[in-house]
Enzyme design. Structure first.
Site, PDB file in Angstrom:
ATOM      1  NE  ARG A  35      -4.293  -1.462   0.288  1.00  0.00           N
ATOM      2  CZ  ARG A  35      -5.384  -1.443   1.041  1.00  0.00           C
ATOM      3  NH1 ARG A  35      -5.564  -0.487   1.915  1.00  0.00           N
ATOM      4  NH2 ARG A  35      -6.290  -2.383   0.907  1.00  0.00           N
ATOM      5  NE  ARG A  86      -7.433   5.323   2.783  1.00  0.00           N
ATOM      6  CZ  ARG A  86      -8.269   4.535   3.431  1.00  0.00           C
ATOM      7  NH1 ARG A  86      -9.446   4.970   3.801  1.00  0.00           N
ATOM      8  NH2 ARG A  86      -7.933   3.300   3.738  1.00  0.00           N
ATOM      9  NE  ARG A 115      -9.867   9.456  -1.847  1.00  0.00           N
ATOM     10  CZ  ARG A 115     -10.040   9.167  -0.573  1.00  0.00           C
ATOM     11  NH1 ARG A 115      -9.974   7.922  -0.174  1.00  0.00           N
ATOM     12  NH2 ARG A 115     -10.251  10.114   0.308  1.00  0.00           N
ATOM     13  CG  ASP A 160      -9.006  -2.776  -4.265  1.00  0.00           C
ATOM     14  OD1 ASP A 160      -8.397  -2.198  -3.363  1.00  0.00           O
ATOM     15  OD2 ASP A 160      -9.804  -3.707  -4.047  1.00  0.00           O
ATOM     16  CE1 TYR A 200     -12.945  -7.254   1.729  1.00  0.00           C
ATOM     17  CE2 TYR A 200     -11.407  -8.826   0.766  1.00  0.00           C
ATOM     18  CZ  TYR A 200     -11.675  -7.808   1.662  1.00  0.00           C
ATOM     19  OH  TYR A 200     -10.685  -7.354   2.494  1.00  0.00           O
TER      20      TYR A 200
HETATM   21  O1  CP3 Z   1       0.044  -1.447  -2.587  1.00  0.00           O
HETATM   22  C1  CP3 Z   1      -0.299  -0.494  -3.319  1.00  0.00           C
HETATM   23  O2  CP3 Z   1       0.094   0.660  -3.149  1.00  0.00           O
HETATM   24  C2  CP3 Z   1      -1.160  -0.788  -4.530  1.00  0.00           C
HETATM   25  C3  CP3 Z   1      -2.541  -0.537  -4.390  1.00  0.00           C
HETATM   26  C4  CP3 Z   1      -3.464  -1.494  -3.644  1.00  0.00           C
HETATM   27  C5  CP3 Z   1      -4.704  -1.062  -3.139  1.00  0.00           C
HETATM   28  N1  CP3 Z   1      -5.394  -2.152  -2.687  1.00  0.00           N
HETATM   29  C6  CP3 Z   1      -5.171   0.329  -3.148  1.00  0.00           C
HETATM   30  C7  CP3 Z   1      -6.282   0.702  -2.271  1.00  0.00           C
HETATM   31  C8  CP3 Z   1      -3.386  -2.875  -3.412  1.00  0.00           C
HETATM   32  C9  CP3 Z   1      -2.238  -3.841  -3.691  1.00  0.00           C
HETATM   33  C10 CP3 Z   1      -4.615  -3.266  -2.807  1.00  0.00           C
HETATM   34  C11 CP3 Z   1      -4.933  -4.663  -2.460  1.00  0.00           C
HETATM   35  C12 CP3 Z   1      -6.112  -4.949  -1.635  1.00  0.00           C
HETATM   36  N2  CP3 Z   1      -7.362  -4.380  -1.700  1.00  0.00           N
HETATM   37  C13 CP3 Z   1      -6.174  -5.972  -0.659  1.00  0.00           C
HETATM   38  C14 CP3 Z   1      -5.059  -6.925  -0.352  1.00  0.00           C
HETATM   39  C15 CP3 Z   1      -4.007  -6.278   0.457  1.00  0.00           C
HETATM   40  C16 CP3 Z   1      -4.360  -6.133   1.900  1.00  0.00           C
HETATM   41  O3  CP3 Z   1      -4.371  -4.979   2.345  1.00  0.00           O
HETATM   42  O4  CP3 Z   1      -4.541  -7.147   2.557  1.00  0.00           O
HETATM   43  C17 CP3 Z   1      -7.456  -5.973  -0.108  1.00  0.00           C
HETATM   44  C18 CP3 Z   1      -7.975  -6.880   0.974  1.00  0.00           C
HETATM   45  C19 CP3 Z   1      -8.206  -4.980  -0.784  1.00  0.00           C
HETATM   46  C20 CP3 Z   1      -9.649  -4.664  -0.614  1.00  0.00           C
HETATM   47  C21 CP3 Z   1      -9.822  -3.267  -0.187  1.00  0.00           C
HETATM   48  N3  CP3 Z   1      -9.584  -2.183  -0.993  1.00  0.00           N
HETATM   49  C22 CP3 Z   1     -10.256  -2.796   1.064  1.00  0.00           C
HETATM   50  C23 CP3 Z   1     -10.599  -3.681   2.236  1.00  0.00           C
HETATM   51  C24 CP3 Z   1     -10.258  -1.403   0.978  1.00  0.00           C
HETATM   52  C25 CP3 Z   1     -10.702  -0.416   2.023  1.00  0.00           C
HETATM   53  C26 CP3 Z   1      -9.578  -0.341   2.983  1.00  0.00           C
HETATM   54  C27 CP3 Z   1      -9.520   0.942   3.701  1.00  0.00           C
HETATM   55  O5  CP3 Z   1      -8.444   1.115   4.293  1.00  0.00           O
HETATM   56  O6  CP3 Z   1     -10.471   1.741   3.684  1.00  0.00           O
HETATM   57  C28 CP3 Z   1      -9.808  -1.034  -0.299  1.00  0.00           C
HETATM   58  C29 CP3 Z   1      -9.630   0.350  -0.822  1.00  0.00           C
HETATM   59  C30 CP3 Z   1      -8.263   0.745  -1.224  1.00  0.00           C
HETATM   60  N4  CP3 Z   1      -7.447   0.012  -2.028  1.00  0.00           N
HETATM   61  C31 CP3 Z   1      -7.619   1.966  -0.922  1.00  0.00           C
HETATM   62  C32 CP3 Z   1      -6.383   1.958  -1.587  1.00  0.00           C
HETATM   63  C33 CP3 Z   1      -5.352   3.056  -1.628  1.00  0.00           C
HETATM   64  C34 CP3 Z   1      -8.201   3.087  -0.076  1.00  0.00           C
HETATM   65  C35 CP3 Z   1      -9.305   3.699  -0.891  1.00  0.00           C
HETATM   66  C36 CP3 Z   1      -9.357   5.195  -0.792  1.00  0.00           C
HETATM   67  O7  CP3 Z   1      -8.486   5.865  -1.363  1.00  0.00           O
HETATM   68  O8  CP3 Z   1     -10.301   5.667  -0.163  1.00  0.00           O
END
Ligand code: CP3
Length: 353
Positions: free
Chosen positions: A27, A31, A40, A77, A154
């Protein structure tokens, strides 16, 4: 041969010698970076940013402008696959992912299509081609996907879950139906990752974020089996190089030996494992990636440096280590602490190489 200026990350994944331990951060675009929040905001919402190759490219490169990272990771994502299957992914501010359409019956599962990336998710390979052009060989680009099990959690739960009640009920009461879903996801992920590799992804990581909530037997049956099929189905030679495959099962430290047996090149470790003990268990069969507790980034530069030193020391001398967190960086982290982490990995690791 590709013209990579910094190939430490790919070399370490293939257990080849390097001058210093490579580092990236799960990640790393997100944010905790004010420039990400601003971008964003301009895009409107998270999914619009993912679906716009230019925006995804800009955000992918943001952390590389700030930190001396050894790899970029595609900004996207894992839930793009269920979205492309027609579930209608959306994010309510601060509430995590949700789907407009729930998967509730056997018919819902039978009706799900297998994803064809070229027609259903063209924005992902488009973003990868653009990012490769912009990176211009500076560091390698990582592509990724969720594991079938993690994607299924999910889809069946309808979003994030604490107890995984619905999918576990299905796993134990109707395993054949869950297998239909997992098989469709497996074929979709193989197509998706091969399309990412064809577009220019130089390594791929499978995020099995929820594999660790399963028993040992259920992990084999519902998660690992399908990840092994994916590893076997990937085109891992491109541009005259091997495209390493990293499997990351959060909470999977007890199962390292069986994860090695999938034929993956590297295993991602969460922070609950001791790096040196994990290395002793996997030997020279795979590389290891990890495993600083992301909570350590809330402390201070001094603590970050000392904890980085402990993990490097625990891994010890020689090849096969990619430094990372044990899970993603959280939105409350001070970017200066990420800078301290990256610089400490490079400076403190030289003596081990
Ligand atoms: O690593 C990186 O920088 C690449 C981008 C990336 C994102 N999601 C961006 C993201 C990657 C590799 C993911 C993978 C992802 N997404 C996983 C597996 C990794 C992990 O963390 O276990 C999972 C379970 C998801 C599903 C997901 N996407 C969730 C549960 C959420 C909400 C989480 C939260 O913190 O609110 C997301 C959204 C998400 N994916 C964000 C980002 C930057 C935040 C969204 C936003 O900008 O509001």
């Amino acid at each position: 041969m590709s013209d990579l200026k910094n190939d430490r990350f790919l070399r370490a994944l293939l257990r080849q010698p390097v001058d210093a331990t490579p580092v990236w951060v799960m990640r790393q675009a997100g944010r905790y970076l004010p420039e990400y929040r601003a971008r964003r905001e301009r895009a409107g919402d998270f999914m619009s940013l993912c679906q716009n190759p230019q925006g995804a490219c800009e955000v992918t490169l943001q952390p590389l402008e700030r930190f001396d990272l050894d790899a970029a990771i595609l900004f996207s994502d894992i839930l793009t696959i269920p979205d492309a299957m027609g579930l209608g992914l959306y994010f309510d501010q601060g509430e995590g992912p949700k789907f407009r359409k729930a998967i509730e019956s056997a018919k819902d599962i039978e009706d799900l299509p297998i994803v064809n990336t070229a027609s259903d998710l063209p924005y992902v390979p488009d973003a990868i081609r653009l990012i490769r052009r912009e990176l211009n060989g500076r560091v390698p680009l990582i592509g990724f996907s969720g594991s079938p099990w993690t994607l299924a959690t999910y889809m069946i739960e309808g979003g994030s879950s604490k107890d995984f009640a619905k999918i576990k009920t299905m796993a134990y009461s109707n395993p054949d139906l869950l297998a239909v879903l997992l098989e469709k996801l497996t074929l979709s992920v193989i197509d998706y990752l091969n399309a990412q590799i064809a577009a220019g992804a130089q390594a791929v990581q499978i995020f099995d974020t929820w594999g660790g909530v399963l028993s040992t037997a259920a992990f084999q049956q519902f998660s690992l089996k399908y990840m092994a099929q994916i590893v076997a189905g990937l085109n891992t030679e491109a541009e005259g190089r091997t495209v390493p495959v990293i499997l990351f099962t959060k909470g999977g430290g007890g199962w390292l030996e069986s994860v090695v047996a999938t034929g993956c090149h590297a295993i991602g470790l969460d922070w609950t494992q001791d790096m040196g003990e994990a290395r002793a268990r996997v030997g020279d069969r795979v590389a290891l990636q990890g495993n600083l507790d992301p909570a350590i980034l809330r402390s201070s530069v001094q603590v970050v440096e000392s904890e980085v030193g402990k993990i490097l020391g625990s891994y010890g001398s020689g090849e096969g280590h990619v430094f990372n967190l044990g899970h993603g960086v959280t939105p409350d982290i001070d970017p200066r602490h990420v800078a301290a982490l990256v610089d400490a990995v490079h400076s403190l690791s030289v003596k081990y190489h």
